[in-house]
Design a protein around this motif. Structure first.
Motif, mmCIF file in Angstrom:
data_model
loop_
_atom_site.group_PDB
_atom_site.id
_atom_site.type_symbol
_atom_site.label_atom_id
_atom_site.label_comp_id
_atom_site.label_asym_id
_atom_site.label_seq_id
_atom_site.Cartn_x
_atom_site.Cartn_y
_atom_site.Cartn_z
ATOM 1 N N THR A 41 -3.672 9.416 7.976
ATOM 2 C CA THR A 41 -5.254 9.815 8.338
ATOM 3 C C THR A 41 -5.924 8.743 8.812
ATOM 4 O O THR A 41 -5.606 7.558 8.338
ATOM 5 N N TYR A 42 -7.071 8.791 9.111
ATOM 6 C CA TYR A 42 -7.967 7.654 9.190
ATOM 7 C C TYR A 42 -8.462 6.961 7.994
ATOM 8 O O TYR A 42 -8.798 5.958 8.074
ATOM 9 N N GLY A 43 -8.465 7.848 7.115
ATOM 10 C CA GLY A 43 -8.654 7.262 5.461
ATOM 11 C C GLY A 43 -7.613 6.145 5.230
ATOM 12 O O GLY A 43 -8.192 5.182 4.629
ATOM 13 N N HIS A 44 -6.344 6.697 5.407
ATOM 14 C CA HIS A 44 -5.203 5.472 5.135
ATOM 15 C C HIS A 44 -5.427 4.325 6.226
ATOM 16 O O HIS A 44 -5.366 3.176 5.850
ATOM 17 N N ILE A 45 -5.628 4.452 7.375
ATOM 18 C CA ILE A 45 -5.957 3.476 8.373
ATOM 19 C C ILE A 45 -7.125 2.645 7.981
ATOM 20 O O ILE A 45 -6.978 1.395 8.151
ATOM 21 N N ASP A 46 -8.414 3.305 7.635
ATOM 22 C CA ASP A 46 -9.343 2.368 7.025
ATOM 23 C C ASP A 46 -8.730 1.226 5.920
ATOM 24 O O ASP A 46 -9.179 0.117 6.026
ATOM 25 N N ILE A 47 -7.843 1.726 5.000
ATOM 26 C CA ILE A 47 -7.409 1.082 3.916
ATOM 27 C C ILE A 47 -6.526 -0.012 4.679
ATOM 28 O O ILE A 47 -6.707 -1.285 4.241
ATOM 29 N N ILE A 48 -5.758 0.311 5.295
ATOM 30 C CA ILE A 48 -4.540 -0.515 6.048
ATOM 31 C C ILE A 48 -5.140 -1.833 6.807
ATOM 32 O O ILE A 48 -5.065 -2.647 6.808
ATOM 33 N N GLU A 49 -6.239 -1.335 7.757
ATOM 34 C CA GLU A 49 -6.988 -2.201 8.469
ATOM 35 C C GLU A 49 -7.777 -3.257 7.630
ATOM 36 O O GLU A 49 -7.768 -4.649 7.903
ATOM 37 N N ASP A 71 0.494 -10.534 4.552
ATOM 38 C CA ASP A 71 1.556 -9.559 4.486
ATOM 39 C C ASP A 71 1.033 -8.267 3.964
ATOM 40 O O ASP A 71 0.702 -8.247 2.784
ATOM 41 N N VAL A 72 1.250 -7.130 4.796
ATOM 42 C CA VAL A 72 0.849 -5.904 4.347
ATOM 43 C C VAL A 72 2.218 -4.865 4.284
ATOM 44 O O VAL A 72 2.519 -4.662 5.380
ATOM 45 N N VAL A 73 2.759 -4.502 3.114
ATOM 46 C CA VAL A 73 3.795 -3.526 3.279
ATOM 47 C C VAL A 73 3.200 -2.085 3.132
ATOM 48 O O VAL A 73 2.703 -1.852 1.979
ATOM 49 N N VAL A 74 3.469 -1.110 4.078
ATOM 50 C CA VAL A 74 2.992 0.262 3.610
ATOM 51 C C VAL A 74 4.347 0.989 3.333
ATOM 52 O O VAL A 74 5.354 0.907 4.052
ATOM 53 N N ALA A 75 4.175 1.510 2.158
ATOM 54 C CA ALA A 75 5.563 2.084 1.564
ATOM 55 C C ALA A 75 5.171 3.363 1.745
ATOM 56 O O ALA A 75 4.285 4.104 0.524
ATOM 57 N N TYR A 130 0.747 -1.134 -0.075
ATOM 58 C CA TYR A 130 -0.147 -0.125 -0.016
ATOM 59 C C TYR A 130 0.848 1.164 -0.027
ATOM 60 O O TYR A 130 1.397 1.640 1.237
ATOM 61 N N PRO A 131 1.117 1.718 -1.095
ATOM 62 C CA PRO A 131 1.896 2.871 -1.427
ATOM 63 C C PRO A 131 1.468 4.222 -1.006
ATOM 64 O O PRO A 131 0.242 4.404 -1.417
ATOM 65 N N GLY A 132 2.169 5.353 -0.692
ATOM 66 C CA GLY A 132 1.620 6.523 -0.761
ATOM 67 C C GLY A 132 2.578 7.517 -0.114
ATOM 68 O O GLY A 132 3.514 7.244 0.219
#
Ligand code: PNS
Length: 160
Positions: free
Chosen positions: A13-21, A29-33, A5-7
């Motif tokens: 924000t809670y918008g990002h958190i919604d997607i990450i969750e 496995d989730v890589v936040v980049a 999940y790049p950005g």
């Protein structure tokens, strides 16, 4: 399955958190980049952005938080990741994201982009607007977690 999940995450924000969750619930496995863009300095440095995400997600073994430079597809090839996740809030995102997804696929044919529509309560949340609100001393507590709210306060009101 491993996804990225790049950005810019300037800031989280809670918008990002919604997607990450939602990714954490569905993928192994989730890589936040976090993009390290030398030409576009953000409000927060890349290491500050990473710290803010790490502070929010203490010790989640499925989640890795990294930075990357250059093309996303090159980073994905190196890391053997073939699925990019991006959130869609509105029609403007759709237009931008469909172009980005097709470009990434043209550059690296195995690369797929999975889109998640943001929950409607986050459809108007963006890091840029949040910075704007915070810079004028507005209340951002509905849009960002507490550690980010504090960090914004320090950036804009630090020492006052
Ligand atoms: O949070 P953002 O700013 O909407 O994220 C955009 C991001 C980081 C996903 C995108 O700009 C990106 O992947 N940049 C890296 C350079 C790249 O690969 N560009 C796409 C091909 S033109």
């Amino acid at each position: 399955m491993k996804v990225i999940y790049p950005g810019s995450f300037d800031p989280l924000t809670y918008g990002h958190i919604d997607i990450i969750e939602r990714c954490l619930e569905r993928f192994d496995d989730v890589v936040v980049a976090v993009l390290n863009n030398q030409l576009k300095k953000g409000l927060f440095s890349v290491s500050e952005r990473i710290e803010l995400i790490k502070n929010h997600y203490k010790n989640n073994s499925k989640l890795k938080i990294v930075s990357f430079e250059g093309l996303l597809v090159d980073f994905c090839k190196r890391e053997q990741i073939q699925i990019v996740v991006r959130g869609i809030r509105n029609i403007q995102d759709f237009e931008f994201e469909s172009q980005l997804a097709r470009l990434n696929k043209a550059l690296y044919h195995d690369m797929e982009t999975f889109f998640l529509f943001s929950e409607s309560e986050f459809s108007y949340v963006s890091s840029s607007f949040i910075k704007d609100i915070a810079s004028f001393g507005g209340d951002v507590s509905k849009f960002v977690p507490q550690n980010v709210e504090k960090a914004l306060e320090n950036k804009y009101r630090g020492g006052k």
